[in-house]
Motif scaffolding. Structure first.
Motif, PDB file in Angstrom:
ATOM      1  N   ILE A  41       6.104   7.427   4.108  1.00  0.00           N
ATOM      2  CA  ILE A  41       6.886   6.348   4.737  1.00  0.00           C
ATOM      3  C   ILE A  41       5.948   5.347   5.400  1.00  0.00           C
ATOM      4  O   ILE A  41       6.113   4.138   5.261  1.00  0.00           O
ATOM      5  CB  ILE A  41       7.904   6.934   5.742  1.00  0.00           C
ATOM      6  N   GLY A  42       4.932   5.844   6.105  1.00  0.00           N
ATOM      7  CA  GLY A  42       3.960   4.954   6.742  1.00  0.00           C
ATOM      8  C   GLY A  42       3.224   4.099   5.737  1.00  0.00           C
ATOM      9  O   GLY A  42       2.989   2.903   5.960  1.00  0.00           O
TER      10      GLY A  42
ATOM     11  N   GLN B 179       5.609   1.390   4.448  1.00  0.00           N
ATOM     12  CA  GLN B 179       5.790   0.369   5.497  1.00  0.00           C
ATOM     13  C   GLN B 179       4.566  -0.543   5.596  1.00  0.00           C
ATOM     14  O   GLN B 179       4.687  -1.753   5.752  1.00  0.00           O
ATOM     15  CB  GLN B 179       6.068   1.029   6.840  1.00  0.00           C
ATOM     16  N   ALA B 180       3.382   0.039   5.513  1.00  0.00           N
ATOM     17  CA  ALA B 180       2.149  -0.754   5.595  1.00  0.00           C
ATOM     18  C   ALA B 180       2.051  -1.737   4.436  1.00  0.00           C
ATOM     19  O   ALA B 180       1.665  -2.894   4.622  1.00  0.00           O
ATOM     20  CB  ALA B 180       0.930   0.161   5.623  1.00  0.00           C
TER      21      ALA B 180
ATOM     22  N   LYS C 190       4.485  -3.117   2.836  1.00  0.00           N
ATOM     23  CA  LYS C 190       5.465  -4.184   3.060  1.00  0.00           C
ATOM     24  C   LYS C 190       5.064  -5.151   4.166  1.00  0.00           C
ATOM     25  O   LYS C 190       5.542  -6.280   4.205  1.00  0.00           O
ATOM     26  CB  LYS C 190       6.829  -3.556   3.373  1.00  0.00           C
ATOM     27  N   HIS C 191       4.185  -4.718   5.068  1.00  0.00           N
ATOM     28  CA  HIS C 191       3.811  -5.553   6.220  1.00  0.00           C
ATOM     29  C   HIS C 191       2.356  -6.014   6.204  1.00  0.00           C
ATOM     30  O   HIS C 191       1.850  -6.489   7.223  1.00  0.00           O
ATOM     31  CB  HIS C 191       4.108  -4.797   7.518  1.00  0.00           C
TER      32      HIS C 191
ATOM     33  N   GLU D 238      -2.445  -4.965  -0.271  1.00  0.00           N
ATOM     34  CA  GLU D 238      -1.277  -4.140   0.021  1.00  0.00           C
ATOM     35  C   GLU D 238      -1.542  -2.679  -0.345  1.00  0.00           C
ATOM     36  O   GLU D 238      -1.196  -1.760   0.405  1.00  0.00           O
ATOM     37  CB  GLU D 238      -0.052  -4.682  -0.722  1.00  0.00           C
TER      38      GLU D 238
ATOM     39  N   THR E 171      -3.264   3.313   5.949  1.00  0.00           N
ATOM     40  CA  THR E 171      -2.226   3.690   6.916  1.00  0.00           C
ATOM     41  C   THR E 171      -1.678   5.076   6.615  1.00  0.00           C
ATOM     42  O   THR E 171      -1.490   5.888   7.532  1.00  0.00           O
ATOM     43  CB  THR E 171      -1.098   2.646   6.944  1.00  0.00           C
TER      44      THR E 171
END
Length: 158
Positions: A61-62, A65-66, A68-69, A113, A120
């Motif tokens: 999940i981390g 998320q990384a 995407k951000h 990305e 991350t």
């Protein structure tokens, strides 16, 4: 041959690269890296017996998320439409390896990305198991994130 740096203007100031005139294309990048851990920690991860919870699910999940951000944490990085993220963990003899594949359709690549996802994700693993890894002096001997690299990049132009 004079090399032009696209992230620097004629005055030497940092700038974002203008990709406005580029055609959109299908792009893919794959990165991988690993975190070295003790035998006991690796066994706890495989048995899903880590006090903080499911290490690999949380790290997955981390990592996503990384990805995407990334544009929020890497200066001059464009915000791109992520079309797919794949994460794969492998628990080995002395390490957990993470591979992150990112796909987009856009005007710029997705290597950053993929790298952000790997770093991350591995940081999340460390955070989840740091109590297991700490020695009597409060140190982490031998625990290390290593080998983070882009292992694949492709562009399918129309």
């Amino acid at each position: 041959m004079t090399e032009e740096f696209t992230h620097v203007d004629e005055d030497g100031d940092a700038q974002m690269v203008d990709v406005g005139e580029k055609a959109e294309s299908e792009r893919r990048a794959v990165a991988r890296g690993a975190i070295r851990l003790t035998d006991g920690t690796l066994a706890a991860i495989e048995a899903d017996d880590v006090e903080k919870g499911d290490v690999l699910t949380t790290a997955r999940i981390g990592a996503i998320q990384a990805v995407k951000h990334t544009w929020e944490t890497i200066p001059m990085c464009h915000q791109i439409p992520i079309t797919n993220v794949e994460t794969e963990f492998s628990v080995g003899d002395d390490r957990v390896e993470l591979t992150v594949a990112v796909e987009t359709v856009g005007k710029t690549g997705c290597e950053m990305e993929a790298l952000e996802g790997v770093t991350t994700g591995l940081n999340v693993v460390w955070d989840m198991v740091k109590a297991n890894e700490k020695d009597d002096d409060g140190q982490y001997p031998g625990t290390a994130i290593e080998g983070v690299e882009v292992v694949e990049k492709s562009v399918e132009r129309p």
